[in-house]
Scaffold this motif. Structure first.
Motif, PDB file in Angstrom:
ATOM      1  N   ALA A  29       0.863  -1.181   0.000  1.00 16.01           N
ATOM      2  CA  ALA A  29       0.000   0.000   0.000  1.00 16.01           C
ATOM      3  C   ALA A  29       0.899   1.230   0.000  1.00 16.01           C
ATOM      4  O   ALA A  29       1.893   1.279   0.724  1.00 16.01           O
ATOM      5  N   THR A  30       0.537   2.226  -0.815  1.00  9.68           N
ATOM      6  CA  THR A  30       1.373   3.421  -0.927  1.00  9.68           C
ATOM      7  C   THR A  30       0.673   4.698  -0.488  1.00  9.68           C
ATOM      8  O   THR A  30       1.245   5.762  -0.585  1.00  9.68           O
ATOM      9  N   GLY A  31      -0.537   4.609   0.005  1.00  8.86           N
ATOM     10  CA  GLY A  31      -1.259   5.814   0.415  1.00  8.86           C
ATOM     11  C   GLY A  31      -1.082   6.151   1.882  1.00  8.86           C
ATOM     12  O   GLY A  31      -0.554   5.371   2.666  1.00  8.86           O
ATOM     13  N   ASP A  32      -1.539   7.336   2.263  1.00  7.23           N
ATOM     14  CA  ASP A  32      -1.481   7.796   3.650  1.00  7.23           C
ATOM     15  C   ASP A  32      -2.677   7.255   4.425  1.00  7.23           C
ATOM     16  O   ASP A  32      -3.765   7.086   3.875  1.00  7.23           O
ATOM     17  N   VAL A  33      -2.462   6.994   5.742  1.00  5.37           N
ATOM     18  CA  VAL A  33      -3.518   6.449   6.593  1.00  5.37           C
ATOM     19  C   VAL A  33      -3.633   7.293   7.856  1.00  5.37           C
ATOM     20  O   VAL A  33      -2.625   7.620   8.480  1.00  5.37           O
ATOM     21  N   THR A  34      -4.868   7.620   8.234  1.00  8.77           N
ATOM     22  CA  THR A  34      -5.146   8.354   9.463  1.00  8.77           C
ATOM     23  C   THR A  34      -6.065   7.520  10.335  1.00  8.77           C
ATOM     24  O   THR A  34      -7.039   6.952   9.839  1.00  8.77           O
ATOM     25  N   GLY A  35      -5.766   7.432  11.636  1.00  4.45           N
ATOM     26  CA  GLY A  35      -6.627   6.691  12.550  1.00  4.45           C
ATOM     27  C   GLY A  35      -5.904   6.332  13.822  1.00  4.45           C
ATOM     28  O   GLY A  35      -4.808   6.830  14.105  1.00  4.45           O
ATOM     29  N   ARG A  36      -6.513   5.438  14.602  1.00  3.15           N
ATOM     30  CA  ARG A  36      -5.929   4.913  15.842  1.00  3.15           C
ATOM     31  C   ARG A  36      -5.796   3.407  15.696  1.00  3.15           C
ATOM     32  O   ARG A  36      -6.653   2.761  15.101  1.00  3.15           O
ATOM     33  N   TYR A  37      -4.738   2.849  16.275  1.00  2.00           N
ATOM     34  CA  TYR A  37      -4.457   1.412  16.155  1.00  2.00           C
ATOM     35  C   TYR A  37      -4.505   1.011  14.689  1.00  2.00           C
ATOM     36  O   TYR A  37      -5.103  -0.003  14.320  1.00  2.00           O
ATOM     37  N   SER A  38      -3.907   1.804  13.864  1.00  2.00           N
ATOM     38  CA  SER A  38      -3.965   1.596  12.424  1.00  2.00           C
ATOM     39  C   SER A  38      -2.583   1.300  11.864  1.00  2.00           C
ATOM     40  O   SER A  38      -1.570   1.515  12.533  1.00  2.00           O
ATOM     41  N   GLY A  39      -2.538   0.809  10.640  1.00  2.00           N
ATOM     42  CA  GLY A  39      -1.268   0.489  10.006  1.00  2.00           C
ATOM     43  C   GLY A  39      -1.263   0.888   8.548  1.00  2.00           C
ATOM     44  O   GLY A  39      -2.317   0.985   7.911  1.00  2.00           O
ATOM     45  N   GLY A  40      -0.089   1.104   8.009  1.00  2.00           N
ATOM     46  CA  GLY A  40       0.037   1.466   6.610  1.00  2.00           C
ATOM     47  C   GLY A  40      -0.484   0.391   5.670  1.00  2.00           C
ATOM     48  O   GLY A  40      -0.968   0.669   4.589  1.00  2.00           O
ATOM     49  N   LEU A  41      -0.419  -0.873   6.103  1.00  2.00           N
ATOM     50  CA  LEU A  41      -0.923  -1.994   5.308  1.00  2.00           C
ATOM     51  C   LEU A  41      -2.174  -2.600   5.940  1.00  2.00           C
ATOM     52  O   LEU A  41      -3.196  -2.757   5.291  1.00  2.00           O
ATOM     53  N   ILE A  42      -2.087  -2.927   7.241  1.00  2.00           N
ATOM     54  CA  ILE A  42      -3.169  -3.615   7.953  1.00  2.00           C
ATOM     55  C   ILE A  42      -3.406  -2.928   9.299  1.00  2.00           C
ATOM     56  O   ILE A  42      -2.447  -2.661  10.035  1.00  2.00           O
ATOM     57  N   GLY A  43      -4.661  -2.712   9.638  1.00  2.00           N
ATOM     58  CA  GLY A  43      -4.982  -2.138  10.936  1.00  2.00           C
ATOM     59  C   GLY A  43      -4.811  -3.151  12.058  1.00  2.00           C
ATOM     60  O   GLY A  43      -4.138  -2.903  13.048  1.00  2.00           O
ATOM     61  N   HIS A  44      -5.409  -4.332  11.923  1.00  2.00           N
ATOM     62  CA  HIS A  44      -5.367  -5.372  12.956  1.00  2.00           C
ATOM     63  C   HIS A  44      -5.437  -6.737  12.284  1.00  2.00           C
ATOM     64  O   HIS A  44      -6.266  -6.950  11.393  1.00  2.00           O
ATOM     65  N   ILE A  45      -4.568  -7.643  12.702  1.00  2.00           N
ATOM     66  CA  ILE A  45      -4.637  -9.032  12.227  1.00  2.00           C
ATOM     67  C   ILE A  45      -4.579  -9.946  13.436  1.00  2.00           C
ATOM     68  O   ILE A  45      -3.706  -9.816  14.290  1.00  2.00           O
ATOM     69  N   ASN A  46      -5.535 -10.850  13.510  1.00  2.00           N
ATOM     70  CA  ASN A  46      -5.650 -11.775  14.627  1.00  2.00           C
ATOM     71  C   ASN A  46      -5.320 -13.182  14.141  1.00  2.00           C
ATOM     72  O   ASN A  46      -6.154 -13.841  13.551  1.00  2.00           O
ATOM     73  N   SER A  72       5.654  -8.189   2.043  1.00  2.00           N
ATOM     74  CA  SER A  72       4.725  -7.079   1.884  1.00  2.00           C
ATOM     75  C   SER A  72       5.313  -5.805   2.469  1.00  2.00           C
ATOM     76  O   SER A  72       6.217  -5.860   3.306  1.00  2.00           O
ATOM     77  N   TYR A  73       4.778  -4.647   2.043  1.00  2.00           N
ATOM     78  CA  TYR A  73       5.281  -3.388   2.584  1.00  2.00           C
ATOM     79  C   TYR A  73       4.234  -2.289   2.481  1.00  2.00           C
ATOM     80  O   TYR A  73       3.221  -2.420   1.792  1.00  2.00           O
ATOM     81  N   ALA A  74       4.512  -1.200   3.189  1.00  2.00           N
ATOM     82  CA  ALA A  74       3.686   0.009   3.126  1.00  2.00           C
ATOM     83  C   ALA A  74       4.622   1.204   3.064  1.00  2.00           C
ATOM     84  O   ALA A  74       5.705   1.191   3.659  1.00  2.00           O
ATOM     85  N   SER A  75       4.193   2.259   2.353  1.00  2.00           N
ATOM     86  CA  SER A  75       5.079   3.417   2.210  1.00  2.00           C
ATOM     87  C   SER A  75       4.394   4.757   2.443  1.00  2.00           C
ATOM     88  O   SER A  75       4.981   5.788   2.189  1.00  2.00           O
ATOM     89  N   GLY A  76       3.173   4.763   2.921  1.00  2.00           N
ATOM     90  CA  GLY A  76       2.478   6.023   3.161  1.00  2.00           C
ATOM     91  C   GLY A  76       2.786   6.623   4.519  1.00  2.00           C
ATOM     92  O   GLY A  76       3.357   5.986   5.398  1.00  2.00           O
ATOM     93  N   THR A  77       2.387   7.859   4.708  1.00  2.00           N
ATOM     94  CA  THR A  77       2.541   8.555   5.982  1.00  2.00           C
ATOM     95  C   THR A  77       1.390   8.173   6.909  1.00  2.00           C
ATOM     96  O   THR A  77       0.242   8.100   6.488  1.00  2.00           O
ATOM     97  N   MET A  78       1.704   7.928   8.186  1.00  2.00           N
ATOM     98  CA  MET A  78       0.703   7.572   9.190  1.00  2.00           C
ATOM     99  C   MET A  78       0.465   8.768  10.096  1.00  2.00           C
ATOM    100  O   MET A  78       1.409   9.370  10.595  1.00  2.00           O
ATOM    101  N   THR A  79      -0.809   9.089  10.343  1.00  2.00           N
ATOM    102  CA  THR A  79      -1.174  10.173  11.238  1.00  2.00           C
ATOM    103  C   THR A  79      -2.155   9.648  12.274  1.00  2.00           C
ATOM    104  O   THR A  79      -3.108   8.955  11.925  1.00  2.00           O
ATOM    105  N   GLY A  80      -1.926   9.970  13.534  1.00  2.00           N
ATOM    106  CA  GLY A  80      -2.797   9.516  14.616  1.00  2.00           C
ATOM    107  C   GLY A  80      -1.972   8.933  15.746  1.00  2.00           C
ATOM    108  O   GLY A  80      -0.763   9.143  15.819  1.00  2.00           O
ATOM    109  N   ARG A  81      -2.626   8.173  16.615  1.00  2.00           N
ATOM    110  CA  ARG A  81      -1.945   7.565  17.756  1.00  2.00           C
ATOM    111  C   ARG A  81      -2.073   6.050  17.716  1.00  2.00           C
ATOM    112  O   ARG A  81      -3.015   5.516  17.162  1.00  2.00           O
ATOM    113  N   TYR A  82      -1.102   5.396  18.335  1.00  2.00           N
ATOM    114  CA  TYR A  82      -1.073   3.938  18.446  1.00  2.00           C
ATOM    115  C   TYR A  82      -1.016   3.274  17.072  1.00  2.00           C
ATOM    116  O   TYR A  82      -1.699   2.292  16.808  1.00  2.00           O
TER     117      TYR A  82
END
Length: 131
Positions: A35-52, A59-69
């Motif tokens: 994923a190459t886009g920017d992501v905004t949120g909490r407990y979030s990730g450039g590729l995946i937010g949560h995996i159980n 795999s990789y991510a290259s966007g800017t992350m904004t938020g906490r955790y």
């Protein structure tokens, strides 16, 4: 098969936003995705937010992350194996953000982050991971 997305994901203060996947509730395998886009949120990730439980490979991510955790690649992971993964994007300079993953448990092998972040790899991971 390679899957990718280039988009801006804006979740505001909502949790588990991801550049390609927000939340995987049960076992999942992610392979050769990016994923190459920017992501905004909490407990979030450039590729995946949560995996159980599962695995993320090549795999990789290259966007800017904004938020906490947040993590540059994954926000939160549980009983998951990460192999040959990396994150290139910058994270807001908050004590709760990490370059690769924010928090989790599992095994990390052959992984790195190059973007600016408070913690380079993981802010809340046990010492059972391998770099």
């Amino acid at each position: 098969t390679t899957s990718y997305i280039s988009a801006t994901i804006s979740g505001g203060t909502t949790s588990y936003n991801g550049g390609i996947i927000g939340y995987i509730a049960t076992t999942g395998t992610i392979e050769r995705c990016y994923a190459t886009g920017d992501v905004t949120g909490r407990y979030s990730g450039g590729l995946i937010g949560h995996i159980n439980t599962g695995s993320v490979k090549e795999s990789y991510a290259s966007g800017t992350m904004t938020g906490r955790y947040n993590g540059g690649l994954i926000g939160y992971y549980y009983s998951t194996i990460l192999t040959d993964v990396y994150a290139l994007g910058n994270l807001t300079q908050d004590y709760s953000n990490s370059g690769l993953v924010y928090y989790g448990s599992g095994k990390i092998t052959n992984a790195y982050s190059l973007g600016l972040s408070y913690y380079p790899v993981c802010s809340g991971c046990p010492s059972t991971y391998i770099m």
